[in-house]
Structure formats: structure tokens, C-alpha cells
Write a protein that holds these residues in place. Structure first.
Motif, PDB file in Angstrom:
ATOM      1  N   GLU A 582       4.895 -14.589  -5.961  1.00 28.87           N
ATOM      2  CA  GLU A 582       4.856 -13.927  -4.661  1.00 28.87           C
ATOM      3  C   GLU A 582       3.425 -13.572  -4.240  1.00 28.87           C
ATOM      4  O   GLU A 582       3.110 -13.558  -3.045  1.00 28.87           O
ATOM      5  CB  GLU A 582       5.699 -12.647  -4.689  1.00 28.87           C
ATOM      6  N   ASP A 583       2.557 -13.300  -5.226  1.00 29.41           N
ATOM      7  CA  ASP A 583       1.189 -12.913  -4.890  1.00 29.41           C
ATOM      8  C   ASP A 583       0.363 -14.082  -4.373  1.00 29.41           C
ATOM      9  O   ASP A 583      -0.765 -13.898  -3.904  1.00 29.41           O
ATOM     10  CB  ASP A 583       0.499 -12.292  -6.102  1.00 29.41           C
ATOM     11  N   VAL A 605       8.794  -7.224   7.678  1.00 29.28           N
ATOM     12  CA  VAL A 605       7.844  -6.718   6.670  1.00 29.28           C
ATOM     13  C   VAL A 605       8.597  -5.968   5.572  1.00 29.28           C
ATOM     14  O   VAL A 605       8.309  -6.135   4.376  1.00 29.28           O
ATOM     15  CB  VAL A 605       6.791  -5.805   7.333  1.00 29.28           C
ATOM     16  N   ARG A 606       9.561  -5.171   5.948  1.00 31.79           N
ATOM     17  CA  ARG A 606      10.315  -4.407   4.957  1.00 31.79           C
ATOM     18  C   ARG A 606      11.139  -5.317   4.055  1.00 31.79           C
ATOM     19  O   ARG A 606      11.235  -5.096   2.844  1.00 31.79           O
ATOM     20  CB  ARG A 606      11.221  -3.399   5.673  1.00 31.79           C
ATOM     21  N   THR A 609       8.534  -7.074   1.662  1.00 33.46           N
ATOM     22  CA  THR A 609       7.995  -6.193   0.616  1.00 33.46           C
ATOM     23  C   THR A 609       9.073  -5.862  -0.412  1.00 33.46           C
ATOM     24  O   THR A 609       8.784  -5.764  -1.616  1.00 33.46           O
ATOM     25  CB  THR A 609       7.419  -4.906   1.217  1.00 33.46           C
ATOM     26  N   HIS A 614       3.486  -8.955  -1.005  1.00 38.26           N
ATOM     27  CA  HIS A 614       2.626  -7.843  -0.590  1.00 38.26           C
ATOM     28  C   HIS A 614       1.376  -8.292   0.165  1.00 38.26           C
ATOM     29  O   HIS A 614       0.562  -7.459   0.563  1.00 38.26           O
ATOM     30  CB  HIS A 614       2.200  -7.002  -1.803  1.00 38.26           C
ATOM     31  N   ASN A 615       1.194  -9.601   0.418  1.00 36.62           N
ATOM     32  CA  ASN A 615       0.020 -10.097   1.135  1.00 36.62           C
ATOM     33  C   ASN A 615       0.380 -10.426   2.588  1.00 36.62           C
ATOM     34  O   ASN A 615       1.279 -11.242   2.837  1.00 36.62           O
ATOM     35  CB  ASN A 615      -0.534 -11.356   0.460  1.00 36.62           C
ATOM     36  N   PHE A 627       2.607  -1.252   8.882  1.00 35.68           N
ATOM     37  CA  PHE A 627       2.540  -0.919   7.465  1.00 35.68           C
ATOM     38  C   PHE A 627       2.369   0.584   7.215  1.00 35.68           C
ATOM     39  O   PHE A 627       2.011   0.990   6.113  1.00 35.68           O
ATOM     40  CB  PHE A 627       1.387  -1.698   6.818  1.00 35.68           C
ATOM     41  N   MET A 630       3.325   2.478   3.847  1.00 33.28           N
ATOM     42  CA  MET A 630       3.491   1.507   2.754  1.00 33.28           C
ATOM     43  C   MET A 630       2.259   1.525   1.862  1.00 33.28           C
ATOM     44  O   MET A 630       1.118   1.453   2.342  1.00 33.28           O
ATOM     45  CB  MET A 630       3.714   0.103   3.308  1.00 33.28           C
ATOM     46  N   GLU A 632       2.108  -0.414  -1.412  1.00 29.01           N
ATOM     47  CA  GLU A 632       1.948  -1.637  -2.207  1.00 29.01           C
ATOM     48  C   GLU A 632       1.813  -2.870  -1.327  1.00 29.01           C
ATOM     49  O   GLU A 632       2.566  -3.831  -1.435  1.00 29.01           O
ATOM     50  CB  GLU A 632       3.142  -1.795  -3.157  1.00 29.01           C
ATOM     51  N   VAL A 633       0.843  -2.850  -0.404  1.00 28.39           N
ATOM     52  CA  VAL A 633       0.587  -4.021   0.426  1.00 28.39           C
ATOM     53  C   VAL A 633      -0.907  -4.323   0.414  1.00 28.39           C
ATOM     54  O   VAL A 633      -1.733  -3.418   0.231  1.00 28.39           O
ATOM     55  CB  VAL A 633       1.065  -3.828   1.888  1.00 28.39           C
ATOM     56  N   THR A 634      -1.239  -5.583   0.592  1.00 29.31           N
ATOM     57  CA  THR A 634      -2.629  -6.021   0.695  1.00 29.31           C
ATOM     58  C   THR A 634      -2.800  -6.679   2.048  1.00 29.31           C
ATOM     59  O   THR A 634      -2.113  -7.655   2.364  1.00 29.31           O
ATOM     60  CB  THR A 634      -2.982  -7.019  -0.429  1.00 29.31           C
TER      61      THR A 634
END
Length: 791
Positions: A582-583, A605-606, A609, A614-615, A627, A630, A632-634
Motif C-alpha cells: 500500500e505504501d 479518503v476515509r 486510509t 496513506h499516500n 485530511f 487524520m 497516519e497520512v503522507t
């Protein structure tokens, strides 16, 4: 602060001193103008700082306002000059700056707190989330995108207290403002640097049918002023810093007439105003998107893209003389422009001689066959169009007359609050202007009052006159006053001495503050840092469809970018394709999110995540609130968020961005200058893409992507219409695939290859990936501005 909510401001363009006085005399509440640098209308005559100081003094005496545009993208080397400009504008106490580049936001907020911030329409703020983001950032006003409907504006107003400004009249861009790369693609003249060459106004062919496909008509919302006010617009803005003083006078006076008319006379005033607007020499009027999202009159391919009143076509030529049948009255002193059928620029000149048949006349009625001599030979052709662009009755004021008026206005007055106390024979004056306070005590003769004792009203009568000093008494208060009198001559002496001291203190304080703020801003600029070796090259490939996600199995590819669309998320739900990886997936948020689209994106988005992703790549200020809350998001910064200097990069970092994508139309010199600054943010660069020259909400009926639109110069463009957006792209793709090592030498090691328009497994997509592997060039591609430069 002006009460723009209940009494909307009429805001006029002032591209020259003459236009400034035309606006003032015609009833504008405020004007906006550009300096000779950092203006999105670089071709306008624009204003010097000395001119601006005189204009401010003149406007303040009329209780009018002046805003200055600093709404271009700032090159790295220009940051010191930007600091100087902001210091000067703060010292002049300008009423607001209109900005696009977040470098201006960051430097003004951090070092020049006296500058009210207005978000330019170039920032493409088009929803409530974008406006609320501006509120968080300390902006005072948002100039909304011109693509919004009245209903959409009302929805924004319900969710914000920020001042809202909207254009009501003038030229429209086919593209969302700030998002057009067309002029830059053709010759490096960037619209976001104020140098647009307006290729959208030219003639194109589609399936051998000629038309002005990308040339919208001019906005005229004079019928909708009440609706705009009810929707929450507090500033009615007229476009036209490139326009003449005559245009400004006609348009401002027309809108002033309607805004000031009582309800019982509104209909009559509206009719008179429309007659006046016909004299402004614009294109056909349209209400744009205000009535609804699908206007039918905003772009009519059969209508020429030129401004001015169409008079006719040249029917005969003899040397420099042109003959045509004029649809409108002509007079000596009128200015006309001859527009060729090709996409070349027109030629304008003032009529100095006019003939009807063999007779020389001063004027010719509409419908006449007229002959007009000119000094141009071998320039015009039979069939060229003739436009009237100015009349002999134009608003005129010479440069000398403008400067005399500025000189007579004097200096910009400081607003002064005065407090007075009298104890015995000691008269103590305390003056406050902004952060500066000065207190002086003077000995005065006092006598018992038999009649008319000393009072606040008497003191106001004395101290409201400031003499030669640039001061304006705003308020006066006092301690309880004894029943005495002070000789008026002594009070006048005290006023003179005190105001001299106040003016000197304010001047000293202003100079000290300017130097302090400027030094702080200059000290904050990042120095050149040494390049660091050892970075690993990272390749990210942008694709359009989830089913191509197995491209991640290719060892060449480190990450993929996927459009964050409902269809892709639905495909994801049918079978999770990225478990454990996922990353390596970055979800690209659609650039435009209107109304329900933003709420749908928040739900997506929800979902993502919750599924372990998370990107996310952001492309508009309105994406940040997606966001909220939130952790845990990048967040990654797309190229549409404009990073052309290190201060903008630091601004994005402050707002929560983890990686920035460098601006697509930038050039090698500026990229090198920017990459040598240590911002603490990784930088990515797009090295292959189809460049969206225009991104628009305007539909182009009858045009399909299977046939190109072709210019008179044989340049071909694809028109794609999907999801309520029209995108115009060149058939030639952008590529720097053969420059990756050079880019790494400059300091960039992360590269984006955008194959979303091709697909990675199409024949062309495979060629691109092969070129990426061998770092080779591709035929029929363009390096855009990388080598030739971005003006």
C-alpha cells in the motif's frame, strides 16, 4: 474596514495613471494595480512606487482603497527583490496585496504583518474547503474562480466569514485561472508570470472546419449584481489592467449607475448602463457560469476572438488605404484594429483621415462604405476584419496632468487618535498612530471662562487641521476639562509643534520598521547548500486505471500514482491488488472538486486510509481539509500547487506536505537555483507527460478526441472532455527522459513518468518505459521550457 457585505465594493483596474483617475472619477470604491515587477499583467504600463505613493494619498482623501497585485510565480533569484517590494508596500500601508505564489504568503505573514492578504483568482479557489483553508492561513479575502455558479458561491458563503471577491465584467480565460500553460508551451511566455501571448484567441480548425474554439466571450454580470450580493460577494471586480482609461471610465460608471440606483429606478438605470457598456469595445457579453454550470453562450467558435466592435471586412486595398462597409459610425480620432484571418496579431492605428467616396469627411454614419488611409503598406489583405477599439470621445488625461494631480494630493496621511489632559497650566497631548505613541506636555496660559469654556469640540476644531504634516485626526478624547479658556494662538502653536514631532516620530518608526522587517525577510532566505551524493534514483509512474497496477512488479518502478476516483476505488473493493504494498501507491486527488465532489472525495479518503493506504497527492488548497484530524497520512504536493522557489517549498512543508513536485513549466536555470537550497523536503520532477495546456469547465460541443484541433501553424492538440472538464493537450508529449543524469547532477533524484494518457502497456507506453530504462531520447517530444527558459 469597509462594510463590503452590506455595501459591496466596486473594484476597478488601474493599469496606468490615466486609468486610475478614470476609475476614481467614475465612482470606483477601490482599484487594483500592478507594479513593474511581479504583476500578472506584465504587458500593462503598470505603476512605479513613486506613482503608487501619490495614488494612495489621492485615494485616502476620497476614502477609497488601493490593492496591489503580487500575483506571479516568483523565481528563486527574485526572492530578495520580492522582500524589497513587500517592505515598500508595507511602509506605504497599502490596503491589500493580491497573491498567487505561497512564497509571497509566507514572507508577508512572517516578516511584513502590516500587509492584508488577498488570494488571487490565480490560486483557483473554487469551493468552501479552499476558502476555509485560506482563513486558516490568515488571508483577509478570496478572489473566487470565475467558473462558479451563484448557487455554488452561496454554498461557500454559508461556510465562511472571509471576504469574497468575484469578477463581474471583462475578459474571461478559457482555462481555470492559474492553470493555463498554453502560452508557455508555445514560446516560454508564461501566463503565471504575466506574459500570456493569448494563443486561445487564435483561429483553429477541427476536421477542416475553422473556428475560435478556445476564445470565450466577455463576462458582463450587470443583470446579476443583486444576486451576487445575496450570494455573499462583497467586492465586484472589473477585469482590465490592459485596457484603456476610456474602457475603465465607461465600465465603472455603468456599474456605479446600477449599484446606486434606488429600487424604483433600477430598471431604467440598467437600460442606460447597458447602453454605456456598448461603448466599452469588448467582445459579445455572457453571464458566464453564474446562472448555471452549462452556459451556451460563453464560447462560440464562429465569433472572432478579438476585442472591439466589429465594423466589417476589408473589401478593397490600394497602397496603405483600406475600404470597408462600416456597421458603426466612424469619426476622425477613432482607433481601429485590422485583424487577419490567421492567428497572427492585429494592427491598430488611429483614424486621421476619412473618406466617403471622393469626399473627405470628419464622420461617417453607420452603413457607409468608407476609405481610411494608413501608414501600413503590404500589411493588410482583402477579407481582414476591422474592429473599432476606441472612440474620439475617449477619456483622456495627459501624463503631465496625471502627475500634477498626484503632486497636489501630497503625502499619504497617517490616521491619528489624540487624547488630551489639562492639569493646572500643563496641557498633555498623547497621540497614537498604529503601534506608535508620542506624549508631549506644553505649558499654557489659562483663564477662567466666562463663556464657551474649553471642550472636546473646541479642541477638535483646532487639531483636525494638520497643516503641512501628513496627518488625519481620526478620534479625539480628553480627561475632564476645567472651565477655562486657552488663547487660540497658543493652541495653534502647540498643534504645529506636536504634529511636527508626531510626523517625525512616525517617519522614524516607519523607516526603522521597514529596515527591521526587510532584514528579517532577507535573513530568512536559504543559502546555496552543497550537493549531497548517495541518493538512490526513485521512479514513480502515473497510470489511469487500477488494472494496470501490476506495473509495480516491474523492478524499474518504485511507486505508482493512481487517480483517486470512485471507479478506481470500486475496482479496489472487488479485489485488493496491493496487499503489503500500500505504501507504494499514491492517490492523486482530482484537481477540481465542486460541491458534492469534495464530500465524495472525503468519503473516498476515509475508505482508502481504512484499507491501509496513506499516500495522497494534493493539487489544490481545497484538498488540505480532506485530511483534517487524520494522523497516519503522507501528503505530497502536485505540480499544480506551484513550487518554483524555496520559500514556497517551506510554505508547503509548514502546511503538512512531505514531498514537493517541481513546477512543470519551469526551466533549467531556476530548477538548479531552487534545488541548491536545503528545504528539508524531497523533490520530485515530472520527466514525461502529456501537458494539460488548458483545463476548463467550458464544454466544447461537437469536438471529440479522435481528431485533433489544428492551428494555422499546423500545431495539433487533443481535446478531451470527461467528468465536466475540458482538457486541451498537445499531440507532442513532454520528455526529459534523456536528461535524468543531468537532473541528478542538479540535485533531483525522484522522477515521475506520467503514462495516464497512454497506458503503460500500449505500444507508445512501452516505448516510453524502454527509453526510461536506457535513459534515451524519444522522437516527436518536447523539453518544454527546460532549455529555452520560462519568461
Amino acid at each position: 474596514m469597509p462594510d463590503t457585505l452590506n455595501h459591496p465594493e466596486l473594484l476597478a483596474p488601474a493599469g496606468s495613471l490615466e486609468a486610475f483617475f478614470a476609475a476614481m472619477e467614475s465612482g470606483a470604491d477601490a482599484v487594483y494595480c500592478g507594479l513593474r515587477q511581479f504583476s500578472a499583467r506584465a504587458k500593462a504600463r503598470n505603476i512605479s512606487l513613486a506613482d503608487l505613493e501619490g495614488m494612495l494619498a489621492y485615494a485616502r482623501k476620497l476614502r477609497r482603497r488601493i490593492y496591489v497585485t503580487v500575483n506571479t510565480l516568483i523565481r528563486e533569484e527574485e526572492l530578495p527583490q520580492l522582500a524589497e517590494t513587500l517592505a515598500d508596500l508595507e511602509a506605504l500601508r497599502i490596503d491589500g496585496i493580491i497573491l498567487q505564489d505561497l512564497a509571497v504568503w509566507k514572507m508577508a505573514r512572517d516578516h511584513f504583518p502590516g500587509l492584508p492578504l488577498h488570494a488571487s483568482t490565480q490560486m483557483t479557489v473554487h469551493n468552501a474547503a479552499g476558502v476555509k483553508m485560506l482563513e486558516r492561513m490568515g488571508f483577509k479575502r478570496a478572489v473566487l474562480a470565475r467558473e462558479l455558479t451563484l448557487e455554488e458561491i452561496s454554498a461557500i458563503r454559508r461556510e465562511t466569514s472571509l471576504e469574497l471577491e468575484h469578477f463581474i465584467h471583462g475578459a474571461l480565460c478559457f482555462s481555470y485561472s492559474g492553470q493555463c500553460l498554453f502560452s508557455s508551451w508555445l514560446g516560454g511566455k508564461s501566463g503565471n508570470r504575466g506574459r500570456c501571448a493569448q494563443p486561445c484567441r487564435r483561429r483553429y480548425s477541427y476536421r477542416q472546419k475553422y473556428g475560435y474554439y478556445f476564445s470565450p466571450n466577455d463576462l458582463s454580470a450587470i443583470d446579476l449584481l443583486s444576486d451576487l450580493q445575496k450570494a455573499g460577494i462583497g467586492s465586484f471586480k472589473i477585469e482590465g489592467r490592459m485596457k484603456s482609461a476610456e474602457y475603465v471610465a465607461n465600465v465603472v460608471s455603468a456599474y456605479r449607475m446600477v449599484m446606486d440606483a434606488p429600487d424604483t429606478q433600477r430598471k431604467e438605470s440598467l437600460s442606460q448602463a447597458k447602453d454605456r457598456l456598448k461603448q466599452s469595445f469588448g467582445r459579445l457579453p455572457t453571464k458566464g457560469f453564474l446562472p448555471g454550470p452549462r452556459p451556451t453562450d460563453i464560447a462560440i467558435p464562429s465569433m472572432k476572438g478579438a476585442t472591439g466592435r466589429f465594423l466589417g471586412e476589408i473589401s478593397a486595398l490600394r497602397g496603405g488605404e483600406i475600404t470597408f462597409k462600416s456597421r458603426d459610425r466612424l469619426h476622425i480620432g477613432d482607433r481601429i484594429r485590422i485583424q487577419p484571418k490567421s492567428d497572427q496579431a492585429g494592427t491598430a492605428f488611429t483614424i486621421k483621415q476619412l473618406r466617403l467616396g471622393r469626399s473627405t469627411v470628419k464622420a461617417a454614419p453607420a452603413g457607409s462604405l468608407v476609405t481610411v488611409p494608413s501608414s501600413f503598406r503590404d500589411t493588410f489583405r482583402i477579407g481582414d476584419a476591422v474592429f473599432k477599439v476606441s472612440s474620439e470621445q475617449a477619456f483622456t488625461m495627459s501624463e503631465a496632468a496625471c502627475r500634477r494631480k498626484l503632486h497636489q494630493a501630497g503625502n499619504i496621511p497617517d490616521q491619528l487618535d489624540l487624547h488630551i489632559a489639562l492639569q493646572g497650566r500643563d496641557l498633555t497631548l498623547t497621540g497614537r498612530s498604529g503601534p506608535v505613541e508620542i506624549r508631549q506636555t506644553y505649558e499654557v496660559p489659562v483663564f477662567p471662562a466666562t463663556d464657551n469654556p474649553l471642550s472636546v469640540d473646541i479642541l477638535r476644531g483646532v487639531f483636525e487641521r494638520s497643516g503641512k504634516e501628513p496627518l488625519s485626526l481620526r478620534d479625539i478624547t480628553s480627561e475632564p476639562l476645567p472651565p477655562v479658556v486657552i488663547p487660540p494662538s497658543r493652541l495653534k502653536d502647540i498643534r504645529r509643534l506636536f504634529y511636527q514631532a508626531v510626523a517625525q516620530n512616525l517617519s522614524d518608526a516607519s523607516n526603522t520598521a521597514r529596515q527591521k522587517h526587510l532584514r528579517s525577510a532577507l535573513d530568512s532566505l536559504l543559502p546555496i547548500a552543497p550537493l549531497v551524493d548517495g541518493y538512490k534514483r526513485q521512479i514513480t509512474v502515473a497510470i489511469d486505471r487500477l488494472r494496470d497496477g501490476h506495473l509495480l512488479n516491474d523492478p524499474l518502478v518504485d511507486r505508482i500514482i493512481l487517480p483517486m476516483t470512485a471507479s478506481n476505488v470500486q475496482q479496489l473493493a472487488k479485489g485488493h491488488r496491493f496487499t503489503g504494498r500500500e505504501d507504494k501507491v499514491v492517490w492523486d486527488i482530482p484537481f477540481v472538486l465542486l460541491g458534492a465532489d469534495w464530500r465524495e472525495s472525503r468519503d473516498i479518503v476515509r475508505v482508502l486510509t481504512a484499507s491501509g493506504f496513506h499516500n495522497f497527492r494534493l493539487n489544490n488548497l481545497g484538498h488540505f481539509p480532506l485530511f483534517d484530524g487524520m494522523q497516519e497520512v503522507t501528503l505530497h504536493c502536485g505540480w499544480r500547487l506551484f513550487t518554483v522557489n524555496s520559500q514556497a517549498a517551506l510554505a508547503w512543508k509548514e502546511l503538512g506536505i512531505s514531498t514537493i513536485t517541481l513546477y512543470l513549466e519551469d526551466d533549467r536555470a531556476n530548477l538548479e537555483n531552487l534545488l541548491r537550497r536545503e528545504t528539508g523536503l524531497p523533490t520530485e520532477m515530472t520527466v514525461y507527460a502529456s501537458v494539460p495546456l488548458i483545463t476548463s469547465r467550458i464544454p466544447l460541443r461537437g469536438l471529440r478526441s479522435d481528431s485533433p484541433v489544428v492551428s494555422d501553424r499546423d500545431d495539433a492538440y487533443r481535446v478531451t472532455q470527461r467528468g465536466g472538464q475540458t482538457v486541451v493537450s498537445p499531440e507532442t508529449d513532454f520528455s526529459l527522459l534523456n536528461r535524468l543524469s543531468e537532473l541528478e547532477d542538479l540535485g533531483c533524484h525522484r522522477f515521475i513518468v506520467d503514462l495516464s494518457h497512454l497506458g503503460p502497456y500500449s505500444p507508445r507506453g512501452k516505448l516510453v518505459l524502454d527509453a526510461l530504462r536506457r535513459e534515451g531520447g524519444l522522437p516527436a517530444t518536447s523539453s518544454f521550457n527546460f532549455e529555452r527558459g520560462m519568461e
